[in-house]
Design a protein around this motif. Structure first.
Motif, PDB file in Angstrom:
ATOM      1  N   MET A   1       0.851  -1.198   0.000  1.00 21.57           N
ATOM      2  CA  MET A   1       0.000   0.000   0.000  1.00 21.57           C
ATOM      3  C   MET A   1       0.885   1.245   0.000  1.00 21.57           C
ATOM      4  O   MET A   1       1.696   1.445   0.896  1.00 21.57           O
ATOM      5  CB  MET A   1      -0.864  -0.012   1.258  1.00 21.57           C
ATOM      6  CG  MET A   1      -2.101   0.855   1.142  1.00 21.57           C
ATOM      7  SD  MET A   1      -2.872   1.000   2.752  1.00 21.57           S
ATOM      8  CE  MET A   1      -4.277  -0.062   2.535  1.00 21.57           C
TER       9      MET A   1
ATOM     10  N   GLU B   1      -0.151   7.275  -0.575  1.00 25.50           N
ATOM     11  CA  GLU B   1      -1.370   7.931  -1.070  1.00 25.50           C
ATOM     12  C   GLU B   1      -2.607   7.117  -0.686  1.00 25.50           C
ATOM     13  O   GLU B   1      -3.592   7.630  -0.163  1.00 25.50           O
ATOM     14  CB  GLU B   1      -1.262   8.097  -2.595  1.00 25.50           C
ATOM     15  CG  GLU B   1      -2.482   8.723  -3.245  1.00 25.50           C
ATOM     16  CD  GLU B   1      -2.721  10.168  -2.772  1.00 25.50           C
ATOM     17  OE1 GLU B   1      -3.764  10.706  -3.132  1.00 25.50           O
ATOM     18  OE2 GLU B   1      -1.881  10.729  -2.034  1.00 25.50           O
ATOM     19  N   HIS B   2      -2.542   5.798  -0.928  1.00 19.03           N
ATOM     20  CA  HIS B   2      -3.664   4.915  -0.583  1.00 19.03           C
ATOM     21  C   HIS B   2      -3.918   4.933   0.909  1.00 19.03           C
ATOM     22  O   HIS B   2      -5.054   4.974   1.366  1.00 19.03           O
ATOM     23  CB  HIS B   2      -3.371   3.482  -1.038  1.00 19.03           C
ATOM     24  CG  HIS B   2      -3.401   3.337  -2.521  1.00 19.03           C
ATOM     25  ND1 HIS B   2      -2.702   2.362  -3.189  1.00 19.03           N
ATOM     26  CD2 HIS B   2      -4.031   4.057  -3.476  1.00 19.03           C
ATOM     27  CE1 HIS B   2      -2.906   2.487  -4.476  1.00 19.03           C
ATOM     28  NE2 HIS B   2      -3.714   3.511  -4.686  1.00 19.03           N
TER      29      HIS B   2
END
Lengths: 389, 340
Positions: free
Chosen positions: B1, B4-5
């Motif tokens: 991940m 940003e996520h």
């Protein structure tokens, strides 16, 4: 006056008025909370009792001791915690003088502590387990007690010269009661009994019928919940047991007047013991059956109906004696009441507050095109043997 | 991940975490009922307990997609545990509540392995089977459970030695309300978390969930156990506040009713159970006092209408109405609480 103050004053006035109104109402009206399973699997019980109670009021007027009698009918769907909650609401909010109904044993047992706590008389019009009346000194019963039927029946069957009986009962409280009391009395009179139990949920009787047939008994006693009885009798006949010389006997629950005609010819000749048959030969019963049919559009009263009718009678007579007062006085007034009910002579035992009544031995016959339990022998004034000390 | 996520996910959860106005309204109304509706405490108590029970089903149905026809098994076990504990050991309600929760959690944990096998239809059958088996055990163990007559002689001591259960049901309602609210807070924390999100992934697509590394089985076992504990506590509340337990706490109709209420109230946002219980029990109470014989007809009719119109559309109508009152533009077609 501002708007808010106006609303406040109005609300206060309304509240005060409702208090006064409520007080006046409570004095002029005797409320009876009737709690019955009006929906769900035991609807028939509720329908019968509600119809009979309304019929009693229609026949005897809605006034007792100068006060208006009002029935508040509530549906408990046959679930115990709902019954209890409704009884509590009736006592606390509606301030009922008495609660009545109670279609099944757990429903009555769940409510019993409330009757004691609130000192509210509780008339049991259906539930039939022995212990119920012992759970609260405020309970009076007008239906029947399982040992009252099964015990004397065991004795009677033994006296007919039968030596060997197989019992098949559903595996739950009332079934166990029937099995115990029938077996005890039958054995005490020299008979031999084999007990079989069938699961309540599983209506395939063939293995049990086979096992029963292998014992080659004189008779086969059956106790199953009323709807399942039909299936039992069909399988009994399909296996040819009716022609093998085994007599089918049971308590009257299996040949309930309400469903007897739908059971059909397989029920013919079935010998049962019970306290009420719609065919009971007396002027009181003829009038009752006719009025009941008229009021319900042709429904035949069964033992539930007559218990509701007699329950109202007990309440009416008790209220007459107390001049409309409830509580302990009403229970005491109902103790020892005796009258001729559509079922025959009956009374309320002053010691146990349970019912004393005749038990009839009947046989299913076709009369005027309809099936009826025709009474042919009477065991008079039976007390509940489980409470005889 | 990537970061940003991570940021998006964190923001999403933070958004969800904030309390919506309607949530305040719901719990404040439930609290206000203690003073405003003194003659309805008994039915409110029943609604609150049923609502908690339905919420526990929502945890597995709405969040993990496990359809169950036997959820009453846990409710019933909790009720019997609390009842028997009160008779045989001590009448202290809080201890009984905790024990009932643990007992049901235990059963939930053990039976969760059965639920892992198979999908929807098989799960319906398995859960139904567990409830039936438990019901028959309760019927047979007459010496312990009272069998068909029900468990009698349950007396519950005052809560914390101070608040006695009264005949008006006031203590009972306040007790159920507090317990339900605390359990709700925990459940809310649980579902608005990475754990809760992973459950939704599993619900929507178990295959993909396992492909991205979610331990599907472990998650399902965890939530099933939690839901079972919740149901057990709801059952214990019923046993303690009515001081009676009978076989119908475990019966099929209880599992079916709670499923129905959840469907009425909507799944996947925790309030569905409470709303459904309020609508179902409320309507039942009102309509059945008008017509004790035929109230099921009207309930049925209302259900049909509900299905025909569709809950989403009704929620939208409410939301549009609210928005107009506030002078804002109408919201997009989606449910007002939750995101299903």
């Amino acid at each position: 006056m501002t708007r808010r103050a106006f609303i406040k004053t109005g609300a206060a006035a309304g509240f005060a008025l409702s208090l006064i109104g409520g007080g006046a109402l409570a004095q002029d009206t005797i409320k009876i909370g009737l709690i019955l399973p009006m929906t769900g699997p035991f609807t028939s019980t509720g329908k019968q009792i509600a119809a009979a109670a309304n019929l009693y009021m229609a026949q005897n007027g809605a006034t007792v001791a100068g006060k208006k009698v009002e029935i508040i009918l509530k549906d408990d769907t046959g679930v115990a915690d709902v019954t209890r909650r409704i009884a509590q609401e009736l006592i606390v909010n509606d301030k009922v003088t008495a609660i009545a109904g109670f279609g099944l044993t757990p429903l009555a047992l769940a409510t019993a502590p409330l009757a004691t706590q609130a000192k509210t008389p509780m008339v049991v019009m259906a539930a039939a387990t022995g212990i119920i009346t012992e759970r609260s000194p405020f309970i009076v019963r007008t239906s029947q007690v399982v040992p009252q039927i099964a015990g004397p029946f065991g004795e009677w069957v033994a006296k007919q010269g039968m030596k060997k009986v197989v019992t098949i009962v559903s595996d739950y409280g009332p079934g166990h009661d029937v099995e115990k009391w029938f077996t005890d009395r039958f054995k005490a009179n020299g008979g031999e009994v084999v007990n079989l139990r069938v699961p309540l949920q599983n209506p395939d009787f063939s293995p049990f019928l086979q096992a029963a047939a292998d014992f080659k008994p004189d008779a086969l006693l059956v106790f199953v919940p009323s709807g399942v009885g039909t299936q039992f009798m069909k399988q009994f006949v399909e296996r040819g047991l009716d022609k093998s010389g085994i007599k089918l006997i049971g308590t009257g629950d299996v040949t309930d007047d309400d469903i007897l005609n739908t059971i059909g010819d397989v029920a013919l000749g079935l010998v049962t013991a019970h306290h009420y048959s719609a065919s009971h030969d007396s002027p009181e019963n003829k009038a009752f059956v006719e009025a009941f049919k008229k009021a319900t559009g042709g429904l035949r009263p069964n033992f539930m109906g007559v218990a509701g009718y007699d329950g109202m009678h007990a309440l009416y007579e008790g209220l007459k004696k107390t001049n409309g007062a409830g509580g302990e006085a009403l229970v005491n007034a109902m103790k020892g009441l005796a009258w001729t009910s559509p079922r025959g002579p009956m009374s309320i035992d002053p010691d146990t507050r349970d019912i004393i009544q005749n038990v009839y031995i009947r046989k299913v016959e076709r009369v005027n095109g309809e099936l009826y339990n025709m009474e042919f022998a009477t065991i008079p004034n039976v007390k509940d043997p489980s409470k005889a000390k | 991940m990537n970061p940003e996520h991570r940021r998006i996910a964190a923001k999403y959860l933070a958004d969800k975490w904030r309390w919506k106005p309607l949530e305040y309204v719901f719990w404040l109304a439930a609290l206000a009922a203690v003073w405003l509706l003194p003659s309805h405490h008994l039915i409110l108590n029943e609604i609150m307990i049923t609502g908690l029970f339905a919420m526990s089903l929502d945890l597995i149905l709405g969040y993990a997609g496990i359809a169950s026809l036997g959820h009453a098994a846990f409710f019933g076990l909790g009720a019997y545990t609390a009842g028997i504990f009160a008779i045989r050991v001590t009448g202290d309600p809080l201890l009984g509540l905790a024990l009932a929760g643990f007992a049901s959690a235990g059963l939930g944990f053990v039976t969760s392995f059965l639920v892992l096998r198979g999908v929807d239809l098989a799960r319906l059958m398995v859960t139904l089977g567990v409830a039936l088996v438990l019901g028959e055990i309760a019927n047979q163990l007459t010496w312990l459970t009272g069998g068909a007559d029900g468990l009698q002689g349950v007396t519950i001591a005052p809560i914390l030695g101070k608040f006695e259960f009264d005949i008006f049901g006031r203590t009972a309602y306040v007790y159920s309300l507090i317990v339900s609210f605390l359990l709700f807070l925990i459940a809310r924390r649980l579902v608005i978390s990475p754990f809760g999100l992973s459950l939704r992934t599993i619900r929507d697509n178990p295959l993909r969930a396992s492909a991205i590394g979610t331990p599907v089985d472990r998650r399902l076992i965890a939530i099933y156990t939690v839901a079972a504990a919740y149901a057990g506590i709801a059952g214990a509340l019923l046993a303690q506040t009515t001081q009676f337990v009978s076989l119908d706490v475990i019966a099929l109709h209880r599992s079916a009713d709670v499923l129905l209420m959840l469907v009425i109230g909507g799944t996947g946002y925790l309030y569905g159970g409470f709303v459904g219980a309020l609508i179902f029990k409320g309507l039942q109470d009102v309509i059945s006092s008008w017509t004790p014989q035929y109230w099921t007809f009207w309930i049925g009719l209302i259900l049909v209408i509900l299905v025909l119109i569709g809950r989403d559309r009704m929620n939208l109508a409410v939301a549009t109405g609210l928005a107009r009152l506030r002078g804002k533009p109408a919201p997009r077609p989606r449910t007002i609480v939750g995101d299903r």
